[in-house]
Design a protein around this motif. Structure first.
Motif, PDB file in Angstrom:
ATOM      1  N   ALA A 128       0.714  -1.143   0.135  1.00 27.71           N
ATOM      2  CA  ALA A 128       0.117   0.233   0.096  1.00 27.71           C
ATOM      3  C   ALA A 128       0.790   1.241   0.010  1.00 27.71           C
ATOM      4  CB  ALA A 128      -0.987  -0.035   1.127  1.00 27.71           C
ATOM      5  N   THR A 129       2.066   1.301   0.636  1.00 25.96           N
ATOM      6  CA  THR A 129       2.727   2.612   0.834  1.00 25.96           C
ATOM      7  C   THR A 129       4.302   2.377   0.058  1.00 25.96           C
ATOM      8  OG1 THR A 129       3.842   1.569   2.978  1.00 25.96           O
ATOM      9  CG2 THR A 129       1.674   2.878   3.085  1.00 25.96           C
ATOM     10  N   ASP A 130       4.681   1.436  -0.516  1.00 20.47           N
ATOM     11  CA  ASP A 130       6.144   1.043  -0.761  1.00 20.47           C
ATOM     12  C   ASP A 130       7.114   1.197   0.367  1.00 20.47           C
ATOM     13  OD1 ASP A 130       5.204   0.455  -3.417  1.00 20.47           O
ATOM     14  OD2 ASP A 130       5.440   2.562  -4.000  1.00 20.47           O
ATOM     15  N   GLU A 131       6.574   1.174   1.537  1.00 25.47           N
ATOM     16  CA  GLU A 131       7.559   1.348   2.649  1.00 25.47           C
ATOM     17  C   GLU A 131       8.429   0.003   2.914  1.00 25.47           C
ATOM     18  OE1 GLU A 131       7.260   2.029   7.622  1.00 25.47           O
ATOM     19  OE2 GLU A 131       5.518   1.561   6.339  1.00 25.47           O
ATOM     20  N   PHE A 132       9.649   0.433   2.920  1.00 29.06           N
ATOM     21  CA  PHE A 132      10.879  -0.657   3.058  1.00 29.06           C
ATOM     22  C   PHE A 132      10.390  -1.734   4.190  1.00 29.06           C
ATOM     23  CE2 PHE A 132      15.188  -2.093   4.482  1.00 29.06           C
ATOM     24  CZ  PHE A 132      15.572  -2.555   3.453  1.00 29.06           C
ATOM     25  N   VAL A 133      10.802  -2.791   4.146  1.00 27.16           N
ATOM     26  CA  VAL A 133      10.621  -3.725   5.265  1.00 27.16           C
ATOM     27  C   VAL A 133      11.908  -4.561   5.420  1.00 27.16           C
ATOM     28  CG1 VAL A 133       9.255  -5.823   5.827  1.00 27.16           C
ATOM     29  CG2 VAL A 133       8.020  -3.993   4.617  1.00 27.16           C
ATOM     30  N   GLY A 134      12.474  -4.814   4.380  1.00 28.02           N
ATOM     31  CA  GLY A 134      13.502  -5.704   4.625  1.00 28.02           C
ATOM     32  C   GLY A 134      14.106  -6.404   3.252  1.00 28.02           C
ATOM     33  N   PHE A 135      14.890  -7.275   3.400  1.00 27.91           N
ATOM     34  CA  PHE A 135      15.359  -8.238   2.097  1.00 27.91           C
ATOM     35  C   PHE A 135      15.621  -9.394   2.571  1.00 27.91           C
ATOM     36  CE2 PHE A 135      19.177  -7.204   4.094  1.00 27.91           C
ATOM     37  CZ  PHE A 135      20.237  -8.076   3.817  1.00 27.91           C
ATOM     38  N   LEU A 136      15.636 -10.223   1.423  1.00 26.09           N
ATOM     39  CA  LEU A 136      16.030 -11.816   1.732  1.00 26.09           C
ATOM     40  C   LEU A 136      16.715 -12.389   0.531  1.00 26.09           C
ATOM     41  CD1 LEU A 136      14.092 -13.877  -0.206  1.00 26.09           C
ATOM     42  CD2 LEU A 136      12.258 -12.962   1.230  1.00 26.09           C
ATOM     43  N   THR A 137      17.555 -13.283   1.084  1.00 24.55           N
ATOM     44  CA  THR A 137      18.400 -13.803  -0.244  1.00 24.55           C
ATOM     45  C   THR A 137      18.026 -15.562   0.043  1.00 24.55           C
ATOM     46  OG1 THR A 137      20.423 -13.989   1.231  1.00 24.55           O
ATOM     47  CG2 THR A 137      20.105 -12.183  -0.418  1.00 24.55           C
ATOM     48  N   ILE A 138      18.385 -16.131  -0.998  1.00 24.67           N
ATOM     49  CA  ILE A 138      18.502 -17.795  -0.898  1.00 24.67           C
ATOM     50  C   ILE A 138      19.705 -17.805  -1.923  1.00 24.67           C
ATOM     51  CG2 ILE A 138      17.662 -19.954  -1.591  1.00 24.67           C
ATOM     52  CD1 ILE A 138      14.799 -18.978  -1.367  1.00 24.67           C
ATOM     53  N   ARG A 139      20.751 -18.449  -1.099  1.00 24.49           N
ATOM     54  CA  ARG A 139      22.087 -18.743  -1.654  1.00 24.49           C
ATOM     55  C   ARG A 139      21.996 -20.137  -2.120  1.00 24.49           C
ATOM     56  NH1 ARG A 139      26.733 -17.868   2.012  1.00 24.49           N
ATOM     57  NH2 ARG A 139      25.153 -18.828   3.353  1.00 24.49           N
ATOM     58  N   ASP A 140      22.747 -20.729  -3.412  1.00 20.01           N
ATOM     59  CA  ASP A 140      23.141 -21.937  -3.582  1.00 20.01           C
ATOM     60  C   ASP A 140      24.078 -22.326  -2.680  1.00 20.01           C
ATOM     61  OD1 ASP A 140      21.260 -22.457  -5.547  1.00 20.01           O
ATOM     62  OD2 ASP A 140      22.478 -21.626  -7.027  1.00 20.01           O
ATOM     63  N   GLU A 141      23.813 -23.109  -1.504  1.00 19.94           N
ATOM     64  CA  GLU A 141      24.691 -23.411  -0.606  1.00 19.94           C
ATOM     65  C   GLU A 141      25.195 -24.769  -1.079  1.00 19.94           C
ATOM     66  OE1 GLU A 141      26.892 -23.001   2.817  1.00 19.94           O
ATOM     67  OE2 GLU A 141      25.575 -21.948   1.732  1.00 19.94           O
ATOM     68  N   ASN A 142      24.455 -25.652  -1.783  1.00 21.47           N
ATOM     69  CA  ASN A 142      25.082 -26.952  -2.293  1.00 21.47           C
ATOM     70  C   ASN A 142      24.221 -27.233  -3.608  1.00 21.47           C
ATOM     71  OD1 ASN A 142      25.677 -29.384  -2.869  1.00 21.47           O
ATOM     72  ND2 ASN A 142      26.159 -30.067  -0.533  1.00 21.47           N
TER      73      ASN A 142
END
Length: 178
Positions: A67-81
């Motif tokens: 609704a506001t484009d307010e920043f919440v955070g971020f996430l990543t998924i790395r190829d660990e294996n």
């Protein structure tokens, strides 16, 4: 390209997001609950580190309120294996957004996407033993404790264990509505 949940948008990062991520990382409570490095204020050069995380991830996303484009955070998924289709999940939310149910909403989406969209076999993560809110949330979404690295992180005058958690593709499937 971006994805959305009921209340959140997930999109690729832009260079301008690096400043917001730097501010997020400089929140003391956030850094103490996410980093095994020294808890210190980070300067502008730290944006290069963050950019490396995002650029090298199999999946990354900036999380914003629809609704506001307010920043919440971020996430990543790395190829660990990659051979074993094992992804390593990291999610960081700004403290002002804690307690609003965004963590649960985003985790349900990302776990589903990891298995459906990325064809992972397992999704793994690590969480500090004193981060009860996060540990409870991960369990609620289906992660199980798989092990513990004892006294692995020195923060604020004490040792903290790192709890290793994971969810397997068949566990995720078993939890889907019939």
């Amino acid at each position: 390209m971006f994805y959305s949940t009921e209340r959140l948008n997930l999109r690729s990062y832009k260079e301008s997001d690096l400043e917001r991520i730097l501010e997020l990382w400089n929140e003391l409570d956030v850094q103490q609950n996410t980093s095994t490095e020294h808890v210190v204020p980070r300067g502008p050069k730290f944006k290069d580190t963050v950019k490396g995380w995002l650029d090298q991830a199999r999946f990354h996303s900036i999380i914003e309120v629809k609704a506001t484009d307010e920043f919440v955070g971020f996430l990543t998924i790395r190829d660990e294996n990659p051979k074993n289709r094992d992804g390593d999940l990291a999610i960081t939310l700004t403290k002002s957004q804690w307690g609003k149910g965004y963590g649960s909403e985003i985790l349900k989406f990302v776990v589903d996407y990891a298995f459906r969209g990325l064809a992972l076999h397992r999704l793994s993560l690590g969480v500090f033993d004193n981060n009860n809110r996060a540990t409870s949330l991960y369990k609620k979404v289906g992660f199980v404790e798989e092990g513990r690295i004892r006294k692995a992180n020195w923060v604020d005058g004490e040792w903290r264990d790192v709890i290793l958690m994971g969810i397997l593709e068949d566990e995720w499937k078993a939890g889907l509505p019939k």
